[in-house]
Write an enzyme that holds these catalytic residues in place. Sequence first.
Site, short mmCIF file in Angstrom:
data_model
loop_
_atom_site.label_atom_id
_atom_site.label_comp_id
_atom_site.label_asym_id
_atom_site.label_seq_id
_atom_site.Cartn_x
_atom_site.Cartn_y
_atom_site.Cartn_z
N HIS A 124 13.98 -44.92 -56.24
CA HIS A 124 13.99 -43.75 -57.13
C HIS A 124 13.68 -42.53 -56.26
O HIS A 124 12.94 -42.66 -55.27
CB HIS A 124 12.89 -43.98 -58.16
CG HIS A 124 12.82 -43.01 -59.28
ND1 HIS A 124 12.32 -41.74 -59.14
CD2 HIS A 124 13.19 -43.13 -60.60
CE1 HIS A 124 12.37 -41.12 -60.31
NE2 HIS A 124 12.89 -41.93 -61.21
N ASP A 201 6.12 -49.21 -55.57
CA ASP A 201 6.44 -48.41 -56.76
C ASP A 201 6.70 -49.40 -57.89
O ASP A 201 7.75 -50.02 -57.95
CB ASP A 201 7.67 -47.55 -56.45
CG ASP A 201 8.24 -46.88 -57.71
OD1 ASP A 201 7.71 -47.11 -58.80
OD2 ASP A 201 9.23 -46.13 -57.57
N GLN A 204 8.97 -49.60 -62.72
CA GLN A 204 9.95 -50.33 -63.53
C GLN A 204 9.54 -51.79 -63.72
O GLN A 204 10.11 -52.50 -64.53
CB GLN A 204 11.32 -50.24 -62.85
CG GLN A 204 12.51 -50.44 -63.76
CD GLN A 204 12.63 -49.40 -64.84
OE1 GLN A 204 12.80 -49.73 -66.01
NE2 GLN A 204 12.53 -48.13 -64.50
N LYS A 227 6.20 -45.98 -69.50
CA LYS A 227 7.19 -47.06 -69.47
C LYS A 227 6.61 -48.37 -69.98
O LYS A 227 7.28 -49.37 -70.07
CB LYS A 227 7.75 -47.24 -68.06
CG LYS A 227 8.59 -46.04 -67.64
CD LYS A 227 9.28 -46.19 -66.33
CE LYS A 227 10.03 -44.90 -66.02
NZ LYS A 227 10.62 -44.87 -64.68
N CYS A 365 18.18 -40.90 -61.16
CA CYS A 365 17.26 -40.44 -60.11
C CYS A 365 17.36 -41.32 -58.87
O CYS A 365 16.36 -41.58 -58.20
CB CYS A 365 15.82 -40.41 -60.59
SG CYS A 365 15.54 -39.26 -61.92
C1 LIG Z 1 10.49 -44.03 -63.73
C2 LIG Z 1 10.39 -44.39 -62.31
C3 LIG Z 1 9.73 -43.55 -61.40
C4 LIG Z 1 9.14 -42.24 -61.79
O1 LIG Z 1 8.16 -42.37 -62.76
P1 LIG Z 1 7.52 -41.06 -63.44
O2 LIG Z 1 6.85 -41.61 -64.64
O3 LIG Z 1 8.69 -40.16 -63.79
O4 LIG Z 1 6.63 -40.43 -62.46
C5 LIG Z 1 9.65 -43.98 -60.09
N1 LIG Z 1 10.18 -45.14 -59.69
C6 LIG Z 1 10.81 -45.97 -60.53
C7 LIG Z 1 11.35 -47.27 -60.02
C8 LIG Z 1 10.96 -45.62 -61.87
O5 LIG Z 1 11.59 -46.44 -62.70
#
Ligand SMILES: *Cc1c(COP(=O)(O)O)cnc(C)c1O
Length: 407
Positions: A124, A201, A204, A227, A365
């Site tokens: 992302h 990260d 997701q 999320k 993104c």
């Molecule tokens: C949604 C997402 C982000 C960003 O998250 P925010 O809540 O917008 O800060 C980063 N990495 C992944 C894999 C995502 O799905």
Amino acid sequence: MSLTKDIQDIRADFPILNQEVNGKPLVYLDNGASSQKPKAVIDAITKYYTEINANIHRGVHTLSQKATDAYEEARKKLQLHFNAKHLEEIIFTKGTTDGINLVANGFTSLVKEGDEIIVSAMEHHSNIVPWQMLCERTGAVLKVIPMNQHGELIMEDYDKLLSEKTKLVAVNHISNALGTINPIKEIIDKAHQYEAVVLIDGAQATPHVKPDVQELNCDFYVCSAHKMCGPTGVGILYGKEEWLNIIPPYQGGGEMIKEVSFEKTTYACLPHKFEAGTPNIAGGIVFGIALDYLNSVGFDYIQQQEEELLNYATQELNKIEGLQFVGTAREKTSVISFNIQGCHPYDVGTIVDKLGVAVRTGHHCAQPIMSFFNIPGTIRASFMFYNTKEDVDRLVEALQKARTMLL
Ligand SMILES: *Cc1c(COP(=O)(O)O)cnc(C)c1O
């Protein structure tokens, strides 16, 4: 256990699902962008502002103490959920993006010219740009683990990228654009052989799985509450205590200090060192409630339900002529990206919305992924445990209509 029966009870927890959009019952398949909120979460926000709203960690008065206790209780729940060794290793942030920026900024003085930072080809933007900015500040070099046509990381190439120069590795647990579940344990262990620091990260992943940060042995893990059925504007950074002690504060201000004078200021201990200013108090507390909710549904149930949806949707979407999946990894979660030959994703998204079906269209993104596949974007249907097979049927029907209209 009858899944269909339980699912109706679960759907009843989400008031927003029970509405019409453009005259059609809503089918919400944009969970990868943000999940919907159960009534327990919505009610907890009202309850906080109705009963205990006050600033935390400051007042001696009763409301301030109640708010502080509730906020710290949420931190404890997060610690237990992610199995962090110490409570102070859980830092409240604004979300995933904020957490990654905190770490990337913290490494400014720890990375030097010629050092290398490794990300993957399926990140992302929020797990690319902060590292590029760190490279610009320090002269470090960004390296990228490539992927294959299925959207799987090429691990032999990762092995080749790793060296004594590698200072940091930052990869996603699950790709938001492709649904790929990455072999993060292997990525972490290999990086550690070179004493590189690893940030995962988890934005997701955390709605679908329950990571154990000690077992993974990652140095940092970040996610966003929104999320995970929680509110927007709050998330956490898990960091190993040793690293959180080494990296300097991200922002200065109230709450993060021990003593301030014009000559010298000393910083507060963890976790407060990284929590300058009044935080999203309601958000933090309600993140804990969202976590309770997810755990009451149960991650076993969540995974079982979502796997069924993934298999059913893959099978049904396959029946649409000219449909091509983007991302066909063997290890995959319930995020499905695809295109329909001859149709622009944006046009498809607009038509299916008219039919009550919410999907995401565009680059998600993750522009480098789109460049890799040489496409402008994809249509993405992303499922949560509250989605049903009927949702899949409605999606397929809407896509068939869109295709007929556009071709
Ligand atoms: C949604 C997402 C982000 C960003 O998250 P925010 O809540 O917008 O800060 C980063 N990495 C992944 C894999 C995502 O799905």
